[in-house]
Design an enzyme around this catalytic site. Structure first.
Site, PDB file in Angstrom:
ATOM      1  N   LYS A 156       9.511  -3.574 -35.452  1.00 14.28           N
ATOM      2  CA  LYS A 156      11.007  -3.211 -35.663  1.00 14.28           C
ATOM      3  C   LYS A 156      11.397  -4.204 -36.756  1.00 14.28           C
ATOM      4  O   LYS A 156      11.631  -5.345 -36.729  1.00 14.28           O
ATOM      5  CB  LYS A 156      11.651  -3.274 -34.253  1.00 14.28           C
ATOM      6  CG  LYS A 156      13.153  -3.190 -34.796  1.00 14.28           C
ATOM      7  CD  LYS A 156      14.203  -3.171 -33.471  1.00 14.28           C
ATOM      8  CE  LYS A 156      15.536  -3.262 -34.037  1.00 14.28           C
ATOM      9  NZ  LYS A 156      16.443  -3.184 -33.054  1.00 14.28           N
TER      10      LYS A 156
ATOM     11  N   GLY B 177      25.324  -3.920 -29.485  1.00  9.26           N
ATOM     12  CA  GLY B 177      26.065  -5.137 -28.477  1.00  9.26           C
ATOM     13  C   GLY B 177      27.610  -4.507 -28.130  1.00  9.26           C
ATOM     14  O   GLY B 177      28.054  -4.905 -27.334  1.00  9.26           O
TER      15      GLY B 177
HETATM   16  C1  LIG Z   1      16.944  -5.758 -28.937  1.00  7.74           C
HETATM   17  C2  LIG Z   1      17.346  -5.037 -30.042  1.00  7.74           C
HETATM   18  O1  LIG Z   1      16.311  -5.072 -30.798  1.00  7.74           O
HETATM   19  C3  LIG Z   1      18.767  -5.129 -30.606  1.00  7.74           C
HETATM   20  O2  LIG Z   1      18.793  -5.482 -31.804  1.00  7.74           O
HETATM   21  C4  LIG Z   1      18.975  -3.679 -30.469  1.00  7.74           C
HETATM   22  O3  LIG Z   1      19.273  -2.977 -31.665  1.00  7.74           O
HETATM   23  C5  LIG Z   1      19.549  -3.124 -29.374  1.00  7.74           C
HETATM   24  O4  LIG Z   1      21.079  -2.970 -29.370  1.00  7.74           O
HETATM   25  P1  LIG Z   1      21.982  -2.999 -28.143  1.00  7.74           P
HETATM   26  O5  LIG Z   1      22.013  -4.190 -27.501  1.00  7.74           O
HETATM   27  O6  LIG Z   1      23.254  -2.485 -28.336  1.00  7.74           O
HETATM   28  O7  LIG Z   1      21.192  -2.067 -27.221  1.00  7.74           O
END
Ligand SMILES: CC(=O)[C@@H](O)[C@H](O)COP(=O)(O)O
EC number: 2.8.1.10
Length: 258
Positions: free
Chosen positions: A100, A161
């Site tokens: 990713k 987040g």
């Molecule tokens: C775990 C991860 O890869 C994060 O950077 C992702 O983008 C998830 O975001 P949230 O925490 O908002 O679900």
């Protein structure tokens, strides 16, 4: 009926991808990830000690669970160069080549930097990585990432987040209309209905972390998310009824015997 998520020729039964950050303990992480039924688990390379496989460490859990596909991510990288170097290092340590890509533009919004993301994707693809980029919900950026050879595109629902849910369903619909690779909503999901909406729109999967880890009961929320993704997918495949401004009686009056 088989309805699998296929990314770069690899088949997954679960369309829910989950993160490993923000949990209270490794035990809670494992319980929540199992309740989510996730097969692809993302881990922030810059936030874990990849060499620490001591008992109770996150890496000991991730190494033990051979049934999970690890998706190392470059959270915390602000330039293409940093992201590429981080992933090269992970490759040397034997962590999967499915990655990713996350290149952040600023620490307050955590929005992705488009130029740097495109540059890093170009380099990584040349080096043989299978790249799943976190990106803005912009159809043009998604198209460029796909043209470079990314195996999926992962537009955000809302800032990482934030738990704000799907902010721009119209952009997601345009991205879905044109994409030939899976579209996975990544970041900003707050609760189960957000995940269901993403899937009802036709997204191929959802990636989330905070909504589960920061729920009062992460394990229960993980199982809610599993069901939401599955229900949303079924509703998408079933095809929703047409909306109408006026009522339409449930028992039609045509042919009623007077
Ligand atoms: C775990 C991860 O890869 C994060 O950077 C992702 O983008 C998830 O975001 P949230 O925490 O908002 O679900």
């Amino acid at each position: 009926m088989t309805d699998s998520l296929v990314i770069a020729g690899r088949t997954f039964q679960s369309r829910l991808i989950v993160g490993t950050g923000k949990y209270k303990s490794t035990e809670e992480t494992e319980l929540a990830l199992d309740a989510a039924g996730a097969e692809i688990i993302t881990v922030a390379l810059r936030r874990v000690d990849l060499k620490d496989k001591s008992s109770g460490s996150l890496m000991s859990l991730l190494t033990r669970r051979k049934d999970w596909t690890l998706l190392p991510n470059t959270a915390g990288c602000y330039t293409a160069d940093e992201a590429v170097r981080t992933l090269r290092l992970a490759r040397e340590l034997g962590i999967a080549s499915l990655v990713k890509l996350e290149v952040i533009g600023d620490p307050k919004t955590l929005y992705p930097d488009n130029e740097q993301t495109l540059e890093a994707a170009r380099t990584l693809i040349k080096e043989g990585f299978t790249v799943l980029p976190y990106c803005i919900d912009d159809p043009i950026v998604c198209r460029k990432l796909e043209d470079l050879g990314c195996a999926a595109v992962m537009p955000l629902a809302a800032p990482i987040g934030s738990g704000l849910g799907i902010r721009n369903p119209h952009n997601l619909a345009i991205i879905l209309e044109h994409a030939k690779v899976p579209v996975i909503v990544d970041a900003g999901v707050g609760t189960a209905s957000d995940a269901a909406i993403a899937m009802e729109l036709g997204c191929h999967g959802v990636l989330m972390n905070t909504a589960i880890a920061h729920a009062k009961d992460p394990v229960l929320m993980a199982s809610a998310m599993k069901e939401a993704v599955s229900c949303g997918r079924k509703a998408f495949l079933a095809g929703r009824m047409a909306k109408s401004r006026y009522a339409n009686a449930s028992s039609p009056t045509a042919g009623v015997i007077e």
